[in-house]
Design a protein around this motif. Structure first.
Motif, mmCIF file in Angstrom:
data_model
loop_
_atom_site.group_PDB
_atom_site.id
_atom_site.type_symbol
_atom_site.label_atom_id
_atom_site.label_comp_id
_atom_site.label_asym_id
_atom_site.label_seq_id
_atom_site.Cartn_x
_atom_site.Cartn_y
_atom_site.Cartn_z
ATOM 1 N N LYS A 110 5.915 0.721 8.782
ATOM 2 C CA LYS A 110 7.491 0.000 9.414
ATOM 3 C C LYS A 110 7.130 -1.214 8.580
ATOM 4 O O LYS A 110 7.722 -1.720 8.388
ATOM 5 N N ALA A 111 6.615 -1.817 10.085
ATOM 6 C CA ALA A 111 6.428 -3.579 10.793
ATOM 7 C C ALA A 111 5.786 -4.048 8.962
ATOM 8 O O ALA A 111 6.600 -5.276 8.216
ATOM 9 N N SER A 112 4.761 -3.349 8.563
ATOM 10 C CA SER A 112 4.338 -3.853 7.215
ATOM 11 C C SER A 112 4.781 -4.079 5.810
ATOM 12 O O SER A 112 5.205 -5.185 5.336
ATOM 13 N N PHE A 113 5.723 -2.223 6.372
ATOM 14 C CA PHE A 113 6.432 -2.416 4.829
ATOM 15 C C PHE A 113 7.266 -3.662 5.043
ATOM 16 O O PHE A 113 7.328 -4.179 3.684
ATOM 17 N N LEU A 114 7.907 -4.008 5.874
ATOM 18 C CA LEU A 114 8.923 -4.327 6.192
ATOM 19 C C LEU A 114 8.943 -6.395 5.952
ATOM 20 O O LEU A 114 9.587 -7.092 4.874
ATOM 21 N N GLY B 265 17.479 -2.755 -7.191
ATOM 22 C CA GLY B 265 17.100 -2.110 -7.577
ATOM 23 C C GLY B 265 16.864 -1.572 -6.048
ATOM 24 O O GLY B 265 18.023 -1.695 -5.298
ATOM 25 N N SER B 266 16.466 -0.224 -5.613
ATOM 26 C CA SER B 266 16.419 0.954 -5.085
ATOM 27 C C SER B 266 15.512 1.388 -3.956
ATOM 28 O O SER B 266 14.415 1.058 -4.234
ATOM 29 N N VAL B 267 15.654 1.104 -2.321
ATOM 30 C CA VAL B 267 14.262 1.183 -1.332
ATOM 31 C C VAL B 267 14.759 2.235 -0.464
ATOM 32 O O VAL B 267 15.950 2.731 0.288
ATOM 33 N N TYR B 268 13.491 2.688 0.050
ATOM 34 C CA TYR B 268 13.303 3.576 1.303
ATOM 35 C C TYR B 268 12.712 3.015 1.824
ATOM 36 O O TYR B 268 11.319 3.202 1.861
ATOM 37 N N VAL B 269 13.059 2.494 2.670
ATOM 38 C CA VAL B 269 12.199 1.835 3.701
ATOM 39 C C VAL B 269 12.219 2.984 4.683
ATOM 40 O O VAL B 269 12.502 3.856 5.353
ATOM 41 N N PRO B 270 10.869 3.218 5.302
ATOM 42 C CA PRO B 270 10.519 4.310 6.360
ATOM 43 C C PRO B 270 10.931 4.065 7.975
ATOM 44 O O PRO B 270 11.469 2.921 7.977
ATOM 45 N N LYS B 271 11.172 5.448 8.291
ATOM 46 C CA LYS B 271 11.863 5.307 9.760
ATOM 47 C C LYS B 271 11.552 4.821 10.502
ATOM 48 O O LYS B 271 12.283 4.256 11.732
ATOM 49 N N GLY B 272 10.001 4.802 10.661
ATOM 50 C CA GLY B 272 9.173 4.092 11.758
ATOM 51 C C GLY B 272 9.877 4.477 13.012
ATOM 52 O O GLY B 272 9.615 5.869 13.227
ATOM 53 N N ARG C 235 0.681 -1.159 -0.146
ATOM 54 C CA ARG C 235 -0.268 0.401 0.592
ATOM 55 C C ARG C 235 0.599 1.165 -0.156
ATOM 56 O O ARG C 235 0.472 2.209 -0.241
ATOM 57 N N SER C 236 2.173 1.086 0.679
ATOM 58 C CA SER C 236 3.134 2.361 0.288
ATOM 59 C C SER C 236 3.607 2.596 -1.265
ATOM 60 O O SER C 236 4.069 3.593 -1.153
ATOM 61 N N ASP C 237 3.141 1.860 -2.297
ATOM 62 C CA ASP C 237 3.987 1.638 -3.280
ATOM 63 C C ASP C 237 3.063 3.239 -4.186
ATOM 64 O O ASP C 237 4.142 3.543 -5.076
#
Length: 280
Positions: A134-138, A111-118, A89-91
């Protein structure tokens, strides 16, 4: 005879327009990477400074949040395929872009990724919503990395994912680990997730593979106080590669600025040179 090494850089620019004013274009011209993963572009395609990416093909997922996020891949060869997002859903936020490349001597999916800080889940700074986000994204990212890695292998490609993971995996990856055990980026759950995507047959942490006993090398320092001058940093920007590519890593490090005033971003580029056999 081996060809020249393939140079791959990952860099959270914290706003490409600000990084450009601080010397990004000169760094790019001097280091001349073949593949660059960028995070936190923080602009629309029309707002990218003119000429900054000259000589590169650009795959840019800006997302729809004005002035936030945005990831890109710069490549010296045109990608044969580009994918934006991975079905989470973060797409729409612009946090992942992936491309297939047919480089001289190497077929690669990158791939290039930017993970939420959380956020932490306990204490005065707790923010359960950010923690769950963040947990959902990971969880979704981990499933995608497995799926994309296997698809790449089936088509004869190595796989590399790089970017700002916002996770320091071990105590060696941040200076003040004792005081940060309840801080986002060093939570036990985050470090367990990071360890879960690595393995002898899956993905290798390339920088740590070449520097197994080092403190750091750190890739992020706060803008505040003396964090940079005292090297009180975190290693949260990573290049993770399939075993065949990881074994070809010749040199890996961080392009740490010479002084606080010379910094392009609160992050520094993570640069790896990979040996690539001659295609001829």
């Amino acid at each position: 005879m081996d060809a020249a090494p393939l140079r791959v850089a990952s860099f959270n620019v914290n706003g490409i327009r600000a990084a450009q004013r601080r010397g990004f274009e000169a760094w790019l011209a001097q280091r001349r990477p073949d593949v660059v993963g960028l995070q936190e572009m923080r602009c629309t395609p029309e707002q990218v400074p003119a000429g900054v990416f000259d000589g590169y093909h650009v795959a840019f997922h800006p997302g729809g949040l004005a002035g936030r996020n945005g990831v890109a891949l710069l490549t010296t060869v045109a990608p044969s395929a580009i994918r934006m997002g991975f079905g989470h859903r973060s797409d729409p936020e612009g946090r992942y872009v992936e491309a297939d490349l047919d480089l001289p001597g190497l077929a690669l999916r990158v791939g290039s990724v930017y993970v939420p800080k959380g956020a932490t889940w306990a204490g005065p700074d707790a923010d359960p919503a950010k923690y769950r986000r963040k947990a959902s994204f990971l969880a979704s990212l981990g499933a995608h990395l497995r799926r994309s890695r296997l698809e790449a292998a089936a088509s004869g490609r190595e796989f590399l994912v790089m970017g700002d993971f916002n996770i320091a995996p071990t105590r060696a990856d941040l200076r003040n680990w004792r005081s940060n055990q309840r801080s986002e980026g060093f939570l036990p759950q985050e470090r367990e997730w990071f360890a879960s995507i690595l393995g002898p047959r899956t993905l290798h942490d390339v920088v740590r593979r070449l520097h197994p006993d080092a403190e750091g090398p750190y890739s992020w320092w706060s803008w505040l106080g003396q964090s940079f001058a005292r090297d009180v940093g975190w290693r949260i920007d990573h290049q993770l590669a399939t075993p065949g590519l990881a074994r070809r890593a010749l040199a890996a490090g961080v392009d740490r600025a010479s002084s606080p005033e010379a910094r392009m971003s609160d992050h520094a580029p993570v640069v790896v040179d990979y040996a690539v056999p001659s295609s001829g």
